[in-house]
Enzyme design. Sequence first.
Site, PDB file in Angstrom:
ATOM      1  N   ASN A  76     -10.404   2.885  -4.906  1.00 52.65           N
ATOM      2  CA  ASN A  76     -10.446   1.784  -3.947  1.00 52.65           C
ATOM      3  C   ASN A  76      -9.452   2.043  -2.846  1.00 52.65           C
ATOM      4  O   ASN A  76      -8.266   2.240  -3.109  1.00 52.65           O
ATOM      5  CB  ASN A  76     -10.088   0.466  -4.647  1.00 52.65           C
ATOM      6  CG  ASN A  76     -10.354  -0.729  -3.767  1.00 52.65           C
ATOM      7  OD1 ASN A  76     -11.503  -1.072  -3.509  1.00 52.65           O
ATOM      8  ND2 ASN A  76      -9.295  -1.358  -3.276  1.00 52.65           N
ATOM      9  N   GLU A  77      -9.944   2.082  -1.620  1.00 54.86           N
ATOM     10  CA  GLU A  77      -9.057   2.194  -0.455  1.00 54.86           C
ATOM     11  C   GLU A  77      -7.905   3.177  -0.676  1.00 54.86           C
ATOM     12  O   GLU A  77      -6.730   2.799  -0.624  1.00 54.86           O
ATOM     13  CB  GLU A  77      -8.510   0.819  -0.071  1.00 54.86           C
ATOM     14  CG  GLU A  77      -9.590  -0.139   0.366  1.00 54.86           C
ATOM     15  CD  GLU A  77      -9.050  -1.429   0.981  1.00 54.86           C
ATOM     16  OE1 GLU A  77      -7.910  -1.811   0.665  1.00 54.86           O
ATOM     17  OE2 GLU A  77      -9.762  -2.038   1.782  1.00 54.86           O
ATOM     18  N   CYS A 130       2.930  10.279  -1.870  1.00 56.53           N
ATOM     19  CA  CYS A 130       3.937  10.407  -2.928  1.00 56.53           C
ATOM     20  C   CYS A 130       4.841  11.585  -2.599  1.00 56.53           C
ATOM     21  O   CYS A 130       4.377  12.615  -2.109  1.00 56.53           O
ATOM     22  CB  CYS A 130       3.234  10.629  -4.259  1.00 56.53           C
ATOM     23  SG  CYS A 130       4.387  10.871  -5.638  1.00 56.53           S
ATOM     24  N   GLU A 142     -16.679  -4.254   2.028  1.00 58.84           N
ATOM     25  CA  GLU A 142     -15.964  -5.513   1.798  1.00 58.84           C
ATOM     26  C   GLU A 142     -15.853  -6.267   3.123  1.00 58.84           C
ATOM     27  O   GLU A 142     -15.653  -5.654   4.179  1.00 58.84           O
ATOM     28  CB  GLU A 142     -14.525  -5.281   1.322  1.00 58.84           C
ATOM     29  CG  GLU A 142     -14.361  -4.718  -0.051  1.00 58.84           C
ATOM     30  CD  GLU A 142     -12.871  -4.531  -0.393  1.00 58.84           C
ATOM     31  OE1 GLU A 142     -12.010  -5.207   0.208  1.00 58.84           O
ATOM     32  OE2 GLU A 142     -12.581  -3.686  -1.246  1.00 58.84           O
ATOM     33  N   PHE A 173      -6.314 -17.295  -3.407  1.00 55.10           N
ATOM     34  CA  PHE A 173      -6.771 -18.072  -2.245  1.00 55.10           C
ATOM     35  C   PHE A 173      -7.547 -17.226  -1.238  1.00 55.10           C
ATOM     36  O   PHE A 173      -7.832 -17.663  -0.126  1.00 55.10           O
ATOM     37  CB  PHE A 173      -5.589 -18.767  -1.565  1.00 55.10           C
ATOM     38  CG  PHE A 173      -4.910 -19.760  -2.474  1.00 55.10           C
ATOM     39  CD1 PHE A 173      -5.633 -20.801  -3.051  1.00 55.10           C
ATOM     40  CD2 PHE A 173      -3.571 -19.622  -2.786  1.00 55.10           C
ATOM     41  CE1 PHE A 173      -5.024 -21.703  -3.922  1.00 55.10           C
ATOM     42  CE2 PHE A 173      -2.951 -20.520  -3.644  1.00 55.10           C
ATOM     43  CZ  PHE A 173      -3.674 -21.563  -4.223  1.00 55.10           C
TER      44      PHE A 173
END
Length: 673
Positions: free
Chosen positions: A144-145, A150, A309, A359
């Site tokens: 995901n995305e 790192c 999305e 929310f």
Amino acid sequence: MLLHGGDYNPDQWLDHPDILADDIKLMKLAHTNTFSVGIFAWSTLEPEEGSYQFEWLDDIFENIHRIGGNVILATPSGARPAWMSQKYPEVLRVNGSRVKQLHGGRHNHCFTSNVYREKTQQMNRLLAERYGNHPALLMWHVSNEYGGECHCDLCQEAFRTWLKDKYNHDLKALNDAWWGPFWSHTFSDWSQVESPSAIGENAVHGLNLDWRRFVTDQTIDFYENEAVPLRELTPDIPITTNFMADTFDLIPFQSLDYSKFAKHVDVISWDAYPAWHNDWESNSDLAMKVGFIDDLYRSLKQQPFLLMESTPSQVNWHEVNKAKRPGMHLLSSMQMIAHGSDSVMYFQWRKSRGSSEKFHGAVVDHDNSSNNRVFKEVAQVGETLEKISAVVGTNRPADVAILYDWESNWALNDAQGYGLKTKNYPQTLQQHYRSFWENDIPVDVITKEHDFSDYKLLIVPMLYLMSEDTIGRLKAYVADGGRLVMTYISGIVNEYDLTYLGGWHKDLQEMFGMQPVETDTFYPNDRNYVTYQNKQYELKDYATVLELNKATTEGTYGEDFYADTPAVTSHQFGKGKTYYIGGRLEAQFHTDFYGELIKELLLTPEVSVKHKKGVSVQTRQDNDSKYAFVMNFTEKAQPVVFETTVKDMITGEEISGEVTLEKYEVKIVQEQK
Ligand code: GLA
Ligand code: ZN
């Protein structure tokens, strides 16, 4: 079919069978058909190391299949179970300041860690073995995305290996490319090389640029490792990973070079969260920026993409999370289809009960009802998509291209020079794109490797980093008859971020019949102006002094020590023509300048609709038909005039002549070819 649905996270609700049963009923009522499942489900799939629970997911597959739906199955690498971070700390990311992160949040793994690579591949293999043949499986949603970086010891080693490979094990070549002797930055051993850091090396621009390239390559490498079992066991199931935008300004995602990533996915998908109804720009200005990103992501593979999305109403992470006004959900969703999306998908299907996204807008709210405004507007989008399924797979051919380059943007942003806050490369490209968007002329936003020869007009603003290869390809394009527009701050450094010596590159000088010799940078309140075709246009931020050879002066500066000298030039080169815009000019200049080119090159909208500013007409087409989306992004009713006879794809009625579009209304029409 056009896909409609979204991220479905039943793993949050396994203790609520009543809710899971309601989901299936509500999916039908919402006219949804496709669900991305399992994105953050690792701790449910493997609650303890080596002990797996797939039965719940079996049920979800069955339930979705029963209603005729599709599953886009995610691999869960975007977040890990706590047991893994505890037992194998190497999976945790180390930040630029060399601080090892604690377990928590998500998207925070080391992309080099062998343990994490093994664990993700093993999990993906189990998923592919179990669901690879399930009739509901439509696509893989890998992770995901992807994002972030790192700096752990494993990543430092991987970076050094990447560098040795790039510089053929020749440390002198690296020192030369990075301009080593400056501040005594010459390395005498590979082990001295470290990733950029706020507490260490951050001033070697060649290093910074190579690091950004490495981060992209290492992320893709991690993704490819995830994809191994998927490609092996399910060769016919397409693979995607969801791309992003940088959201506050709504520009393409900056930190990964998606032009490279695009080659590794079967379908481009992205997550769009524009702040509609904000208090700093009009909805139509914002829509223009969305269109730019759509046209970039569509052009990466020259095929339809997926909106993976979006929110049915508000998000929870903008500074102010405003609800979409009635009508905006349909309008903003149709805009994505208009620019080439074959889906409207949401984050998320059902609002979470706890934790950080409780929310965030969702299709099903905490009230579990199909009667609230948001649910009804989602269902309306679903019904609309069912009626316009003819657009699936259609494309959006364009005669105009704008060139976007991730690497050049990195290098320019890193450059200590110019105005540190006014470089705004992606935003500048959007300003050039605007003139075509406002005139309903399709644009491909392409990257430097794309074939240029198909375009009548190629626009290359602020391409700071230009390799000799790119220069050569641009030259061939113009020599063969292309029209090329370039601007200030272009062709300054090569692919190592080393400046060209001895003036502007001689091929560029030849193509443009002039050379930029000095770039003046303005304070925020400084202004100059340019006279072009007897009109004056305001100039800010940048002005380049030009030294003409054979070029024609098209516009001149108004003030300062370069008053009355050339600001805009043109030059016939080979069978083509070049134009150079020396400074950052106001929107009206682009409107007038590109307006001329639009006329001269006979660029016309695909479907002819007269309208005022704030209405946008974007089209897709196949061999037989053109599909036009006529969208009113303004806050008032707008008259539009259809100059041909078209069919309203929603009502089936024929339309021609004047029609009124209500505030935020969209009409989707089909014209036979
Ligand atoms: C991103 C993520 C989702 C969710 C949404 C909220 O796009 O992929 O999981 O957090 O943001 O807007
Ligand atoms: Zn690492």
